[in-house]
Design an enzyme around this catalytic site. Structure first.
Site, mmCIF file in Angstrom:
data_model
loop_
_atom_site.group_PDB
_atom_site.id
_atom_site.type_symbol
_atom_site.label_atom_id
_atom_site.label_comp_id
_atom_site.label_asym_id
_atom_site.label_seq_id
_atom_site.Cartn_x
_atom_site.Cartn_y
_atom_site.Cartn_z
ATOM 1 C CB SER A 93 -0.957 -0.049 1.193
ATOM 2 O OG SER A 93 -2.101 0.713 0.954
ATOM 3 C CE LYS A 145 -17.617 20.194 10.066
ATOM 4 N NZ LYS A 145 -16.276 20.383 9.477
#
Length: 254
Positions: A93, A145
């Protein structure tokens, strides 16, 4: 009164090596944004005594932005001198992002690498809170949010919004692999489905260049760049971040 003291951290070759040498840096553990590391690599790039850089990698990955910053810092070194990567137990990764910043990649036959993809995870404690009879009041400026939240069920559209972040970061990662390893089409698709590979598999798939360790990397520096295998090698270090992972918030990670 308290006085603030600024300390400038610079790379330091252990043992006080002077004159031409191969610098060796180690990238271990979780990769995050690290200003000291990047400043040190920038100084190393301009050091005329450093003939080449050997990057030892033993990392399962890290944050997307931290891996990007490390990649850019290593590419800046590669613009000045040859860079070779040596994978240890794992370079997956974000660890693989680090590796492809090098001009040549060496891995052990059983090194774990690849894992080309992006993931974001957030636990959800709503069931536990219900069992305990605890409710959470939230007020916010817009529905998305601070979503997803670990304390409430995801708002409509929250998962799709999170997925768009993952998808965009993945495109960046995939395109980087395509550019650096000269892969496209079915070959690229075969290595970018998120799975990990052994070093032997990675060699067959074009993700690395050779099987071996530092001796193979040093032989490449000698044959391709005229940096003798007998040249002194010195470890360059910097102060590690105090925290191995972000202490607040949820970040996409490689």
């Amino acid at each position: 009164a308290l006085a603030a003291v600024a300390i400038v951290l610079i790379p330091r070759p252990s043992g006080g090596v002077r004159g031409d040498h191969v610098a060796r840096v180690s990238i271990d553990g979780i990769i995050t944004d690290d200003r000291d590391r990047d400043a040190s690599l920038a100084k190393l790039a301009k050091d005329d005594d450093v003939r080449a850089l050997l990057v030892r990698i033993n990392s399962p990955g890290g944050t997307v932005a931290g891996s990007e910053a490390l990649y850019q810092s290593l590419r800046a070194v590669a613009a000045e001198k040859p860079v070779v990567a040596v994978m240890a137990e794992a370079a997956a990764s974000g660890g693989y992002v680090t590796a492809i910043a090098a001009d040549h990649i060496v891995a052990r036959a059983t090194t774990l690498t690849g894992s080309i993809g992006v993931v974001a995870e957030a636990p959800n404690f709503t069931g536990l809170l219900d069992t305990l009879g605890i409710s959470v009041m939230r007020t916010k400026s817009a529905p998305l949010k601070a979503e997803p939240s670990i304390l409430t069920e995801p708002a409509p559209g929250a998962i799709a919004a999170q997925q768009s972040l993952i998808d965009d970061s993945f495109v960046w990662f995939r395109d980087l692999v395509a550019e650096r390893r000269k892969l496209s089409g079915a070959e690229l698709a075969a290595v970018t489905d998120g799975r990990a590979f052994t070093g032997r598999q990675a060699l067959d798939l074009g993700l690395i260049d050779a099987i071996g360790g530092e001796e193979v990397a040093r032989a490449w520096l000698d044959s391709e760049h005229g940096v003798p295998e007998s040249m002194k090698i010195s470890d360059w270090t910097w102060d590690e971040p105090k925290f191995p992972w972000p202490v607040a918030g949820i970040e996409d990670r490689l």
